[in-house]
Design a protein around this motif. Structure first.
Motif, PDB file in Angstrom:
ATOM      1  N   ASP A   1      39.034  40.353  55.952  1.00 50.49           N
ATOM      2  CA  ASP A   1      38.300  39.447  55.066  1.00 50.49           C
ATOM      3  C   ASP A   1      39.300  38.658  54.230  1.00 50.49           C
ATOM      4  O   ASP A   1      40.332  39.189  53.801  1.00 50.49           O
ATOM      5  CB  ASP A   1      37.364  40.240  54.150  1.00 50.49           C
ATOM      6  CG  ASP A   1      36.304  39.378  53.483  1.00 50.49           C
ATOM      7  OD1 ASP A   1      36.223  38.178  53.800  1.00 50.49           O
ATOM      8  OD2 ASP A   1      35.556  39.922  52.648  1.00 50.49           O
ATOM      9  N   PHE A   2      38.986  37.401  54.028  1.00 47.18           N
ATOM     10  CA  PHE A   2      39.774  36.546  53.149  1.00 47.18           C
ATOM     11  C   PHE A   2      38.801  35.670  52.385  1.00 47.18           C
ATOM     12  O   PHE A   2      38.094  34.851  52.969  1.00 47.18           O
ATOM     13  CB  PHE A   2      40.751  35.700  53.955  1.00 47.18           C
ATOM     14  CG  PHE A   2      41.488  34.674  53.128  1.00 47.18           C
ATOM     15  CD1 PHE A   2      42.228  35.064  52.019  1.00 47.18           C
ATOM     16  CD2 PHE A   2      41.442  33.325  53.463  1.00 47.18           C
ATOM     17  CE1 PHE A   2      42.897  34.120  51.247  1.00 47.18           C
ATOM     18  CE2 PHE A   2      42.115  32.383  52.708  1.00 47.18           C
ATOM     19  CZ  PHE A   2      42.849  32.778  51.595  1.00 47.18           C
ATOM     20  N   ASN A   3      38.718  35.889  51.079  1.00 50.14           N
ATOM     21  CA  ASN A   3      37.734  35.195  50.254  1.00 50.14           C
ATOM     22  C   ASN A   3      38.426  34.684  48.986  1.00 50.14           C
ATOM     23  O   ASN A   3      38.335  35.297  47.922  1.00 50.14           O
ATOM     24  CB  ASN A   3      36.585  36.129  49.900  1.00 50.14           C
ATOM     25  CG  ASN A   3      35.447  35.413  49.202  1.00 50.14           C
ATOM     26  OD1 ASN A   3      35.328  34.194  49.253  1.00 50.14           O
ATOM     27  ND2 ASN A   3      34.603  36.177  48.532  1.00 50.14           N
ATOM     28  N   PRO A   4      39.119  33.553  49.083  1.00 49.31           N
ATOM     29  CA  PRO A   4      39.831  33.042  47.908  1.00 49.31           C
ATOM     30  C   PRO A   4      38.874  32.468  46.882  1.00 49.31           C
ATOM     31  O   PRO A   4      37.814  31.939  47.226  1.00 49.31           O
ATOM     32  CB  PRO A   4      40.726  31.951  48.499  1.00 49.31           C
ATOM     33  CG  PRO A   4      39.960  31.454  49.691  1.00 49.31           C
ATOM     34  CD  PRO A   4      39.279  32.680  50.249  1.00 49.31           C
ATOM     35  N   ALA A   5      39.252  32.559  45.615  1.00 52.50           N
ATOM     36  CA  ALA A   5      38.505  31.915  44.542  1.00 52.50           C
ATOM     37  C   ALA A   5      39.037  30.489  44.361  1.00 52.50           C
ATOM     38  O   ALA A   5      40.075  30.133  44.929  1.00 52.50           O
ATOM     39  CB  ALA A   5      38.660  32.721  43.249  1.00 52.50           C
TER      40      ALA A   5
ATOM     41  N   TRP B   1      40.964  34.142  39.397  1.00 51.98           N
ATOM     42  CA  TRP B   1      40.544  35.542  39.309  1.00 51.98           C
ATOM     43  C   TRP B   1      39.456  35.871  40.328  1.00 51.98           C
ATOM     44  O   TRP B   1      38.497  35.107  40.526  1.00 51.98           O
ATOM     45  CB  TRP B   1      40.008  35.882  37.906  1.00 51.98           C
ATOM     46  CG  TRP B   1      39.683  37.338  37.833  1.00 51.98           C
ATOM     47  CD1 TRP B   1      40.524  38.352  37.514  1.00 51.98           C
ATOM     48  CD2 TRP B   1      38.436  37.935  38.197  1.00 51.98           C
ATOM     49  NE1 TRP B   1      39.874  39.558  37.656  1.00 51.98           N
ATOM     50  CE2 TRP B   1      38.603  39.331  38.067  1.00 51.98           C
ATOM     51  CE3 TRP B   1      37.215  37.440  38.624  1.00 51.98           C
ATOM     52  CZ2 TRP B   1      37.582  40.234  38.334  1.00 51.98           C
ATOM     53  CZ3 TRP B   1      36.188  38.336  38.900  1.00 51.98           C
ATOM     54  CH2 TRP B   1      36.374  39.715  38.742  1.00 51.98           C
ATOM     55  N   GLY B   2      39.623  37.032  40.953  1.00 53.54           N
ATOM     56  CA  GLY B   2      38.606  37.561  41.854  1.00 53.54           C
ATOM     57  C   GLY B   2      38.845  37.288  43.322  1.00 53.54           C
ATOM     58  O   GLY B   2      38.338  38.018  44.172  1.00 53.54           O
ATOM     59  N   GLY B   3      39.616  36.230  43.647  1.00 50.30           N
ATOM     60  CA  GLY B   3      39.899  35.944  45.045  1.00 50.30           C
ATOM     61  C   GLY B   3      40.630  37.118  45.686  1.00 50.30           C
ATOM     62  O   GLY B   3      41.461  37.764  45.042  1.00 50.30           O
TER      63      GLY B   3
ATOM     64  N   THR C   1      43.204  38.847  42.985  1.00 48.63           N
ATOM     65  CA  THR C   1      43.795  38.211  41.806  1.00 48.63           C
ATOM     66  C   THR C   1      43.261  38.890  40.557  1.00 48.63           C
ATOM     67  O   THR C   1      42.047  39.022  40.375  1.00 48.63           O
ATOM     68  CB  THR C   1      43.475  36.711  41.758  1.00 48.63           C
ATOM     69  OG1 THR C   1      44.084  36.062  42.877  1.00 48.63           O
ATOM     70  CG2 THR C   1      44.018  36.081  40.476  1.00 48.63           C
ATOM     71  N   GLY C   2      44.169  39.315  39.662  1.00 47.51           N
ATOM     72  CA  GLY C   2      43.760  40.162  38.553  1.00 47.51           C
ATOM     73  C   GLY C   2      43.618  39.489  37.205  1.00 47.51           C
ATOM     74  O   GLY C   2      42.957  40.031  36.322  1.00 47.51           O
ATOM     75  N   ILE C   3      44.240  38.315  37.032  1.00 45.78           N
ATOM     76  CA  ILE C   3      44.251  37.681  35.711  1.00 45.78           C
ATOM     77  C   ILE C   3      43.495  36.361  35.756  1.00 45.78           C
ATOM     78  O   ILE C   3      43.644  35.580  36.694  1.00 45.78           O
ATOM     79  CB  ILE C   3      45.695  37.457  35.227  1.00 45.78           C
ATOM     80  CG1 ILE C   3      46.380  38.816  35.002  1.00 45.78           C
ATOM     81  CG2 ILE C   3      45.723  36.639  33.949  1.00 45.78           C
ATOM     82  CD1 ILE C   3      47.838  38.713  34.601  1.00 45.78           C
ATOM     83  N   LEU C   4      42.677  36.129  34.731  1.00 47.72           N
ATOM     84  CA  LEU C   4      41.928  34.880  34.607  1.00 47.72           C
ATOM     85  C   LEU C   4      42.591  34.052  33.515  1.00 47.72           C
ATOM     86  O   LEU C   4      42.413  34.310  32.326  1.00 47.72           O
ATOM     87  CB  LEU C   4      40.467  35.177  34.249  1.00 47.72           C
ATOM     88  CG  LEU C   4      39.539  33.976  34.073  1.00 47.72           C
ATOM     89  CD1 LEU C   4      39.466  33.149  35.348  1.00 47.72           C
ATOM     90  CD2 LEU C   4      38.145  34.435  33.666  1.00 47.72           C
ATOM     91  N   ALA C   5      43.389  33.065  33.930  1.00 46.97           N
ATOM     92  CA  ALA C   5      44.126  32.278  32.942  1.00 46.97           C
ATOM     93  C   ALA C   5      44.592  30.959  33.533  1.00 46.97           C
ATOM     94  O   ALA C   5      44.954  30.885  34.715  1.00 46.97           O
ATOM     95  CB  ALA C   5      45.339  33.062  32.436  1.00 46.97           C
TER      96      ALA C   5
ATOM     97  N   GLU D   1      46.312  27.520  37.498  1.00 45.34           N
ATOM     98  CA  GLU D   1      45.707  28.835  37.259  1.00 45.34           C
ATOM     99  C   GLU D   1      46.642  29.961  37.698  1.00 45.34           C
ATOM    100  O   GLU D   1      47.502  29.785  38.553  1.00 45.34           O
ATOM    101  CB  GLU D   1      44.369  28.947  37.998  1.00 45.34           C
ATOM    102  CG  GLU D   1      44.466  29.286  39.478  1.00 45.34           C
ATOM    103  CD  GLU D   1      44.940  28.124  40.333  1.00 45.34           C
ATOM    104  OE1 GLU D   1      45.351  28.371  41.482  1.00 45.34           O
ATOM    105  OE2 GLU D   1      44.894  26.979  39.868  1.00 45.34           O
ATOM    106  N   GLN D   2      46.459  31.120  37.078  1.00 46.64           N
ATOM    107  CA  GLN D   2      47.147  32.329  37.534  1.00 46.64           C
ATOM    108  C   GLN D   2      46.496  32.746  38.846  1.00 46.64           C
ATOM    109  O   GLN D   2      45.296  33.002  38.911  1.00 46.64           O
ATOM    110  CB  GLN D   2      47.001  33.433  36.501  1.00 46.64           C
ATOM    111  CG  GLN D   2      47.547  34.768  36.916  1.00 46.64           C
ATOM    112  CD  GLN D   2      48.967  35.049  36.401  1.00 46.64           C
ATOM    113  OE1 GLN D   2      49.681  35.773  37.037  1.00 46.64           O
ATOM    114  NE2 GLN D   2      49.362  34.518  35.281  1.00 46.64           N
ATOM    115  N   SER D   3      47.276  32.787  39.919  1.00 48.58           N
ATOM    116  CA  SER D   3      46.713  33.121  41.235  1.00 48.58           C
ATOM    117  C   SER D   3      47.673  34.029  41.985  1.00 48.58           C
ATOM    118  O   SER D   3      48.832  33.669  42.222  1.00 48.58           O
ATOM    119  CB  SER D   3      46.447  31.846  42.051  1.00 48.58           C
ATOM    120  OG  SER D   3      47.628  31.082  42.191  1.00 48.58           O
ATOM    121  N   THR D   4      47.193  35.199  42.333  1.00 45.91           N
ATOM    122  CA  THR D   4      48.007  36.152  43.081  1.00 45.91           C
ATOM    123  C   THR D   4      48.310  35.608  44.468  1.00 45.91           C
ATOM    124  O   THR D   4      47.438  35.044  45.124  1.00 45.91           O
ATOM    125  CB  THR D   4      47.269  37.496  43.197  1.00 45.91           C
ATOM    126  OG1 THR D   4      47.053  38.023  41.882  1.00 45.91           O
ATOM    127  CG2 THR D   4      48.052  38.493  44.029  1.00 45.91           C
TER     128      THR D   4
END
Length: 296
Positions: free
Chosen positions: A54-58, A89-91, A269-273, A280-283
């Motif tokens: 699964d790959f579900n990017p935000a 965040w969340g992706g 992705t753990g941080i919302l910023a 954006e902060q994106s893992t």
């Protein structure tokens, strides 16, 4: 009469014993030990993850580009040199091994690779799953890896964010979380294209998971923004990869879990910023491997 009294005394003693045992154990965290199907390591087993599930990017600045599409996600398999952005965040991405990565007592068991470097990390929450039902699919229970941010203010489990398709393709993406907070994934001049994933058919997309604190981000000098890593336990957190101990997995209530091994990994992705001109902060995820099979 003597026999009756003896039976009565034994029954009372048994009840007292059960009560004492319950009082000793009721306050201790429950250590879950699910059954598991072990997929043994063979001579042909690959050290790296081999399957994309699964790959579900935000939404984010690299979404709808070759840095955040399915091909980029697949390129993280069988290597530590891939690169895919998970967005805001969340992706997340879900990958699997061709064997069970065993939990070795007292040792780190697998490594998650990202593109973190000195003074700049974009930490992602790591989840693990064992193939309990033996069907080779990640449809059992996810367990979060307990990292050092677990003890920090701002760490939030059962968090969710709903992103809304913006009014125009190049507009910032609005979001609202389950705490009543709102904001946007801010667009920038360096990536002028739709940030909301074009593959999403509806006008909203909701992501759930664990939120990490943004307190490590320092924007005092806008020309030199830093994002320090956490001490341990996250993806895209340390240069060279982040080594993880399966024994640090916890269940939905935060209790430690005893797992013989794991077959699947999810990185989120753990941080919302928003970080100004950096976006954006994106893992980012570049691969993962079984440490026991990596050659020195």
């Amino acid at each position: 009469m003597i026999e009756t009294n003896l039976k009565r005394n034994l029954a009372v003693a048994l009840l007292l014993g059960i009560g004492a045992l319950a009082s000793c154990t009721k306050d201790k965290p429950v250590v879950v030990a699910p059954t598991v199907t072990i997929h043994p390591t063979t001579a042909s087993s690959n050290a790296y993850v081999t399957a994309l599930f699964d790959f579900n990017p935000a939404p984010g600045q690299f979404i709808n580009t070759t840095l955040a599409d399915t091909n980029a996600a697949k390129a993280t398999l069988k290597t530590d040199q891939g690169l895919v952005s998970l967005g805001a965040w969340g992706g997340y991405i879900v990958v699997g091994f061709d064997h069970t990565v065993m939990d070795v007592d007292g040792k780190k068991d697998f490594v998650v690779y990202g593109n973190a470097f000195a003074n700049f990390a974009e930490p992602g929450v790591i989840w693990v799953m064992q193939d309990t039902n033996g069907n080779g699919k990640p449809d059992d229970t996810w367990y979060e890896i307990k990292g050092s941010a677990y003890y920090k203010d701002g760490y939030t489990r059962n968090y969710s964010v709903t992103y809304t398709r913006p009014a125009c393709d190049t507009c910032s993406v609005p979001w609202k979380d389950n705490k009543g907070n709102t904001g946007v994934v801010q667009t920038n001049i360096y990536n002028v294209h739709p940030y909301f994933p074009l593959g999403i058919k509806g006008n909203t997309a909701t992501y759930t998971g664990t939120l990490l604190p943004s307190s490590n981000i320092n924007m005092d000098d806008p020309s030199y923004i830093t994002s320090a890593s956490f001490d341990y336990g996250y993806g895209d957190n340390s240069a060279g990869g982040d080594q993880i101990d399966i024994a640090s997995a916890i269940d939905a209530k935060g209790n430690p879990v005893t797992l013989k091994g794991i077959d699947f990994i999810k990185v989120q992705t753990g941080i919302l910023a928003n970080m100004g001109w950096l976006g954006e902060q994106s893992t980012e995820f570049t691969g993962a491997a079984d440490l026991s099979l990596l050659k020195p």
